[in-house]
Design a protein around this motif. Sequence first.
Motif, PDB file in Angstrom:
ATOM      1  N   ILE A  16       0.858  -1.190   0.000  1.00 45.01           N
ATOM      2  CA  ILE A  16       0.000   0.000   0.000  1.00 45.01           C
ATOM      3  C   ILE A  16       0.895   1.241   0.000  1.00 45.01           C
ATOM      4  O   ILE A  16       1.944   1.258   0.640  1.00 45.01           O
ATOM      5  CB  ILE A  16      -0.895  -0.029   1.264  1.00 45.01           C
ATOM      6  N   ARG A  17       0.440   2.280  -0.711  1.00 42.17           N
ATOM      7  CA  ARG A  17       1.217   3.523  -0.791  1.00 42.17           C
ATOM      8  C   ARG A  17       1.610   4.012   0.610  1.00 42.17           C
ATOM      9  O   ARG A  17       0.762   4.063   1.513  1.00 42.17           O
ATOM     10  CB  ARG A  17       0.356   4.575  -1.489  1.00 42.17           C
ATOM     11  N   GLY A  18       2.887   4.343   0.748  1.00 42.92           N
ATOM     12  CA  GLY A  18       3.363   4.853   2.044  1.00 42.92           C
ATOM     13  C   GLY A  18       3.720   3.763   3.035  1.00 42.92           C
ATOM     14  O   GLY A  18       4.092   4.056   4.169  1.00 42.92           O
ATOM     15  N   MET A  19       3.577   2.489   2.608  1.00 44.42           N
ATOM     16  CA  MET A  19       3.947   1.384   3.508  1.00 44.42           C
ATOM     17  C   MET A  19       5.054   0.599   2.822  1.00 44.42           C
ATOM     18  O   MET A  19       4.961   0.356   1.620  1.00 44.42           O
ATOM     19  CB  MET A  19       2.749   0.487   3.769  1.00 44.42           C
ATOM     20  N   ARG A 121       0.109   6.688  10.104  1.00 48.35           N
ATOM     21  CA  ARG A 121      -0.390   8.058   9.921  1.00 48.35           C
ATOM     22  C   ARG A 121      -0.632   8.261   8.430  1.00 48.35           C
ATOM     23  O   ARG A 121       0.294   8.070   7.623  1.00 48.35           O
ATOM     24  CB  ARG A 121       0.618   9.099  10.432  1.00 48.35           C
ATOM     25  N   TYR A 122      -1.857   8.668   8.094  1.00 47.93           N
ATOM     26  CA  TYR A 122      -2.200   8.830   6.679  1.00 47.93           C
ATOM     27  C   TYR A 122      -1.749  10.213   6.214  1.00 47.93           C
ATOM     28  O   TYR A 122      -2.545  11.135   6.060  1.00 47.93           O
ATOM     29  CB  TYR A 122      -3.711   8.644   6.488  1.00 47.93           C
ATOM     30  N   ARG A 131       3.390   6.013   5.684  1.00 45.81           N
ATOM     31  CA  ARG A 131       2.076   5.837   6.325  1.00 45.81           C
ATOM     32  C   ARG A 131       2.132   4.734   7.380  1.00 45.81           C
ATOM     33  O   ARG A 131       1.383   4.752   8.320  1.00 45.81           O
ATOM     34  CB  ARG A 131       1.024   5.547   5.254  1.00 45.81           C
ATOM     35  N   GLN A 132       2.986   3.757   7.156  1.00 48.30           N
ATOM     36  CA  GLN A 132       3.354   2.863   8.265  1.00 48.30           C
ATOM     37  C   GLN A 132       4.825   3.099   8.546  1.00 48.30           C
ATOM     38  O   GLN A 132       5.658   3.005   7.643  1.00 48.30           O
ATOM     39  CB  GLN A 132       3.133   1.386   7.932  1.00 48.30           C
ATOM     40  N   PHE A 133       5.117   3.450   9.786  1.00 48.07           N
ATOM     41  CA  PHE A 133       6.513   3.652  10.171  1.00 48.07           C
ATOM     42  C   PHE A 133       6.694   3.039  11.558  1.00 48.07           C
ATOM     43  O   PHE A 133       5.744   2.470  12.111  1.00 48.07           O
ATOM     44  CB  PHE A 133       6.861   5.154  10.151  1.00 48.07           C
TER      45      PHE A 133
END
Length: 426
Positions: A16-19, A121-122, A131-133
């Motif tokens: 997923i974008r940001g993950m 955090r979106y 987005r997942q950290f």
Amino acid sequence: MKLNSMNKIIKHTQPIRGMKDIPPLQYDLFQRVVDSASKIARRYCFENFATPILEYSSVFDRTLGETSDVVNKEMYSFVDRSGQGVTLRPELTAGIMRAVLSEGLIQNLPLKFFSYGPLFRYDRPQAGRQRQFHQVNFEIIGEESYSVDVEAIKIGYDIVKDLAISDITIEINSLGCADSRVIYQQKLVEYFARYESELSEDSKLRLYKNPMRIFDSKDDRDKILASGAPRISAFYTKLASSRFEKILLMLNELSVPYQVNELLVRGLDYYCHTAFEYSTNAIGAQTAIGGGGRYDGLARIMGSKSDIPSIGLALGIERIMLLLKDQESYNKAHLGIFPISELEINASYLIASKLRDLDIPINLYEKGKLGKRIERAISKGCNYAAFLGENELIRNEFKLKNLITGEECMLSYDDLLKTIREQFAC
Ligand code: HAM
């Protein structure tokens, strides 16, 4: 039937974008940060604590601040199958305080908890912003002495030092106590209201709800207006300013370098008194690698009858990994066992199993040409190779080769064990 199962083929081959996946080389860096933080946590006598990744939404939306970006725009919230509003945790502090209250740990204060794990955090993904950290996180709960504020700041500094990261600035501010902040916020509203039409849309929304948040704005015009705003230090109570002075003095005595930044407000609303951030210019737009502060009022917002004086900090693992990327990778030294043909595979597994029981790191390299196998083993960090062929099996011997120096010798099983245990210190 056939068509149905074909329709079920998963289409998405990207996360997923940001993950992001954390493949082995990256994971070495990840582990290095976790290991360093765990070591420092032990040094300061923190206990490990884990909370669920999913919490009722009220744990976060009532505590982090309704004007904070995290609550307003970034929460991964949804309704679960029983109709409950739940949120993937955007940070660890509120969940830990929830746990302290719900587990009845309030009887055992003060408590020191170390945790690490994923957060969500979106936000718009970019270098250093996902987005997942993951964070490593420290909380000192139920302790009001100024000395623990120093301890919290020093913990982050110790980790940065332990990881040999340079060029980190520690910025500190005191947000004063709740009473002085009310007066200060009124002054800020008066000041910013004069420029209301010039403020960014986000800051217009913040103006009457939480004007200190305007200091956090990335908008250039907001920044210029913020630089001329009244300073919080003019509104400290005697107690708040003497507390801040004592903290700065103790940091000086400990030779912890810092800069006071009166515009530092942090992105979450539960802070009071000490707030701090560790920042760098080496990873682009995302300058903060970590931060924290005091949150004496959080417990009361969550239902405690009184405040629980507390302070904590978190470091962003991915941002620190960006600073570590040029450093050597994690220790992967191990003994490789090489059966020369299929006939020695079983014997090799038996020996590997015995050695692993002694904590010796072993990998078997059994398929392909021997030269290629050795190349592959070296690329995986293998530094010793034990070769097992027909002759060795008959004589109960091994050819041991140091893959770094090229030295070779024939050894009995007992001598192999002795040599290898010395090498791997186990
Ligand atoms: P925070 O400043 O929101 O504080 O986050 C701490 C660190 O997490 C940041 O400095 C940054 O390194 C990392 N971080 C935050 N958002 C992202 C993101 N989207 N992508 C990558 N890294 C990110 C807190 O979370 C507080 N709970 C810290 C604390 C503990 N205060 C008291 N106790």
